[in-house]
Design a protein around this motif. Structure first.
Motif, mmCIF file in Angstrom:
data_model
loop_
_atom_site.group_PDB
_atom_site.id
_atom_site.type_symbol
_atom_site.label_atom_id
_atom_site.label_comp_id
_atom_site.label_asym_id
_atom_site.label_seq_id
_atom_site.Cartn_x
_atom_site.Cartn_y
_atom_site.Cartn_z
ATOM 1 N N VAL A 1 27.091 31.185 0.186
ATOM 2 C CA VAL A 1 26.527 31.864 1.359
ATOM 3 C C VAL A 1 27.583 32.757 2.013
ATOM 4 C CG1 VAL A 1 25.650 31.496 3.714
ATOM 5 C CG2 VAL A 1 24.802 30.099 1.822
ATOM 6 N N THR A 2 27.175 33.957 2.377
ATOM 7 C CA THR A 2 28.026 34.847 3.173
ATOM 8 C C THR A 2 27.232 35.301 4.392
ATOM 9 O OG1 THR A 2 27.311 36.893 2.081
ATOM 10 C CG2 THR A 2 29.202 35.727 1.102
ATOM 11 N N SER A 3 27.952 35.658 5.429
ATOM 12 C CA SER A 3 27.263 36.107 6.647
ATOM 13 C C SER A 3 26.490 37.394 6.389
ATOM 14 C CB SER A 3 28.263 36.292 7.789
ATOM 15 O OG SER A 3 29.240 37.251 7.433
ATOM 16 N N ALA A 4 27.022 38.276 5.562
ATOM 17 C CA ALA A 4 26.316 39.522 5.255
ATOM 18 C C ALA A 4 25.069 39.242 4.425
ATOM 19 C CB ALA A 4 27.240 40.482 4.513
ATOM 20 N N GLY A 5 25.160 38.306 3.506
ATOM 21 C CA GLY A 5 24.032 37.998 2.634
ATOM 22 C C GLY A 5 22.839 37.429 3.368
ATOM 23 N N VAL A 6 23.065 36.504 4.283
ATOM 24 C CA VAL A 6 21.929 35.866 4.954
ATOM 25 C C VAL A 6 21.298 36.750 6.028
ATOM 26 C CG1 VAL A 6 22.652 33.509 4.446
ATOM 27 C CG2 VAL A 6 23.407 34.593 6.562
ATOM 28 N N ARG A 7 21.886 37.902 6.287
ATOM 29 C CA ARG A 7 21.279 38.832 7.240
ATOM 30 C C ARG A 7 20.224 39.712 6.597
ATOM 31 N NH1 ARG A 7 26.769 39.825 9.419
ATOM 32 N NH2 ARG A 7 26.775 41.673 8.128
ATOM 33 N N THR A 8 20.097 39.619 5.272
ATOM 34 C CA THR A 8 19.119 40.459 4.581
ATOM 35 C C THR A 8 17.978 39.608 4.045
ATOM 36 O OG1 THR A 8 20.130 40.248 2.395
ATOM 37 C CG2 THR A 8 20.988 42.002 3.839
ATOM 38 N N ARG A 9 16.846 40.236 3.832
ATOM 39 C CA ARG A 9 15.697 39.539 3.259
ATOM 40 C C ARG A 9 16.031 39.016 1.875
ATOM 41 N NH1 ARG A 9 11.363 41.436 0.100
ATOM 42 N NH2 ARG A 9 9.563 40.064 0.231
ATOM 43 N N HIS A 10 16.692 39.851 1.068
ATOM 44 C CA HIS A 10 17.046 39.447 -0.289
ATOM 45 C C HIS A 10 18.053 38.309 -0.284
ATOM 46 C CE1 HIS A 10 15.313 43.458 -1.083
ATOM 47 N NE2 HIS A 10 14.775 42.797 -2.085
ATOM 48 N N GLY A 11 18.978 38.335 0.651
ATOM 49 C CA GLY A 11 19.946 37.245 0.756
ATOM 50 C C GLY A 11 19.279 35.927 1.100
ATOM 51 N N GLU A 12 18.306 35.975 1.992
ATOM 52 C CA GLU A 12 17.565 34.767 2.351
ATOM 53 C C GLU A 12 16.719 34.275 1.186
ATOM 54 O OE1 GLU A 12 17.342 32.417 4.726
ATOM 55 O OE2 GLU A 12 19.063 33.329 5.692
ATOM 56 N N LEU A 13 16.098 35.210 0.449
ATOM 57 C CA LEU A 13 15.319 34.820 -0.725
ATOM 58 C C LEU A 13 16.227 34.178 -1.774
ATOM 59 C CD1 LEU A 13 12.943 37.899 -1.129
ATOM 60 C CD2 LEU A 13 12.291 35.555 -0.531
ATOM 61 N N ARG A 14 17.399 34.753 -1.986
ATOM 62 C CA ARG A 14 18.351 34.211 -2.955
ATOM 63 C C ARG A 14 18.779 32.808 -2.548
ATOM 64 N NH1 ARG A 14 22.504 31.586 -3.584
ATOM 65 N NH2 ARG A 14 23.875 31.922 -5.287
ATOM 66 N N LEU A 15 19.028 32.601 -1.266
ATOM 67 C CA LEU A 15 19.413 31.279 -0.782
ATOM 68 C C LEU A 15 18.291 30.270 -0.997
ATOM 69 C CD1 LEU A 15 21.307 29.317 0.655
ATOM 70 C CD2 LEU A 15 20.494 30.260 2.838
ATOM 71 N N GLY A 16 17.059 30.654 -0.685
ATOM 72 C CA GLY A 16 15.922 29.764 -0.901
ATOM 73 C C GLY A 16 15.752 29.392 -2.368
ATOM 74 N N MET A 17 15.941 30.372 -3.258
ATOM 75 C CA MET A 17 15.842 30.087 -4.695
ATOM 76 C C MET A 17 16.976 29.169 -5.138
ATOM 77 S SD MET A 17 14.419 33.562 -6.541
ATOM 78 C CE MET A 17 15.903 34.483 -6.245
ATOM 79 N N ALA A 18 18.173 29.368 -4.592
ATOM 80 C CA ALA A 18 19.313 28.514 -4.956
ATOM 81 C C ALA A 18 19.070 27.077 -4.521
ATOM 82 C CB ALA A 18 20.597 29.064 -4.325
ATOM 83 N N VAL A 19 18.506 26.889 -3.336
ATOM 84 C CA VAL A 19 18.192 25.537 -2.851
ATOM 85 C C VAL A 19 17.192 24.874 -3.794
ATOM 86 C CG1 VAL A 19 17.084 24.238 -0.990
ATOM 87 C CG2 VAL A 19 18.759 26.011 -0.443
ATOM 88 N N GLU A 20 16.147 25.625 -4.165
ATOM 89 C CA GLU A 20 15.131 25.076 -5.065
ATOM 90 C C GLU A 20 15.713 24.789 -6.449
ATOM 91 O OE1 GLU A 20 10.867 26.357 -6.999
ATOM 92 O OE2 GLU A 20 11.404 27.161 -5.028
ATOM 93 N N ALA A 21 16.508 25.709 -6.972
ATOM 94 C CA ALA A 21 17.108 25.512 -8.297
ATOM 95 C C ALA A 21 18.037 24.301 -8.303
ATOM 96 C CB ALA A 21 17.876 26.772 -8.707
ATOM 97 N N ALA A 22 18.833 24.147 -7.253
ATOM 98 C CA ALA A 22 19.762 23.010 -7.186
ATOM 99 C C ALA A 22 19.019 21.681 -7.170
ATOM 100 C CB ALA A 22 20.656 23.137 -5.953
ATOM 101 N N ALA A 23 17.863 21.658 -6.534
ATOM 102 C CA ALA A 23 17.073 20.427 -6.507
ATOM 103 C C ALA A 23 16.533 20.091 -7.901
ATOM 104 C CB ALA A 23 15.919 20.573 -5.515
ATOM 105 N N ARG A 24 16.337 21.105 -8.742
ATOM 106 C CA ARG A 24 15.804 20.895 -10.082
ATOM 107 C C ARG A 24 16.877 20.582 -11.130
ATOM 108 N NH1 ARG A 24 10.973 25.202 -10.935
ATOM 109 N NH2 ARG A 24 9.898 24.824 -8.975
ATOM 110 N N TRP A 25 18.136 20.894 -10.833
ATOM 111 C CA TRP A 25 19.196 20.744 -11.828
ATOM 112 C C TRP A 25 19.307 19.337 -12.421
ATOM 113 C CZ3 TRP A 25 22.477 23.046 -15.018
ATOM 114 C CH2 TRP A 25 22.642 24.422 -14.916
ATOM 115 N N PRO A 26 19.350 18.272 -11.645
ATOM 116 C CA PRO A 26 19.543 16.947 -12.261
ATOM 117 C C PRO A 26 18.471 16.599 -13.294
ATOM 118 C CG PRO A 26 19.965 16.827 -9.909
ATOM 119 C CD PRO A 26 19.368 18.185 -10.183
ATOM 120 N N ALA A 27 17.203 16.849 -13.000
ATOM 121 C CA ALA A 27 16.131 16.533 -13.946
ATOM 122 C C ALA A 27 16.208 17.445 -15.167
ATOM 123 C CB ALA A 27 14.772 16.660 -13.264
#
Length: 158
Positions: A8-34
């Motif tokens: 996460v960077t402060s510049a990244g989360v200020r953009t729509r794409h940065g927020e979308l990327r963060l949301g996808m990363a959260v979802e992907a990380a939850a799927r990694w163990p399985a």
């Protein structure tokens, strides 16, 4: 590293794409163990000891400036938004952290749910190309770079 908050960077989360990327990363990380377990089951005996684990330290060092300070706080805020823990850590608690006196960190946080594995072990075990080697590229003749003439302004040159 299977990073979410550490990316996460402060510049990244200020953009729509940065927020979308963060949301996808959260979802992907939850799927990694399985996903990893399924991969290990399919690989059977060929599955390597890949060093899979959890927990990452993020350091804010003395060479950092206002941008890094803002990103450190953006990481905390993102953790709070997604329910991911961001724990303050004493520098003395970081395993094997022995910096030179002039390279010491100012602050540190521990991200207990940030996961990691050594992908090179999977690539070596499965016979895949080394990630450090580039595929061969076809040789090409180099052409000189030519610049177009400036557009005419309707004036004649003398």
């Amino acid at each position: 590293m299977l990073g979410v908050l550490g990316e996460v960077t402060s510049a990244g989360v200020r953009t729509r794409h940065g927020e979308l990327r963060l949301g996808m990363a959260v979802e992907a990380a939850a799927r990694w163990p399985a996903w990893r377990e399924g991969l290990r089951e399919r690989a059977g005996k060929a599955a390597p000891a890949d060093g899979f684990g959890a927990g990452t330290y993020i350091l804010l060092n003395g060479a950092s400036g206002p941008i890094d300070d803002a990103s450190f706080e953006a990481m905390r805020a993102a953790g709070a938004r997604y329910g991911l823990p961001v724990e303050d850590s004493a520098l003395s608690d970081i395993p094997a952290y022995r910096p030179l006196d002039n390279d010491r960190a100012l602050r540190a946080v521990f991200l207990p749910q940030e996961r990691f594995l050594d992908a090179r072990r999977w690539l070596q075990r499965t016979g895949s190309r080394s990630p450090n080697r580039r595929p061969p590229t076809p040789s090409r003749k180099r052409r000189p770079i030519t610049r177009p003439s400036p557009p005419s302004l309707g004036c004649a040159r003398r």
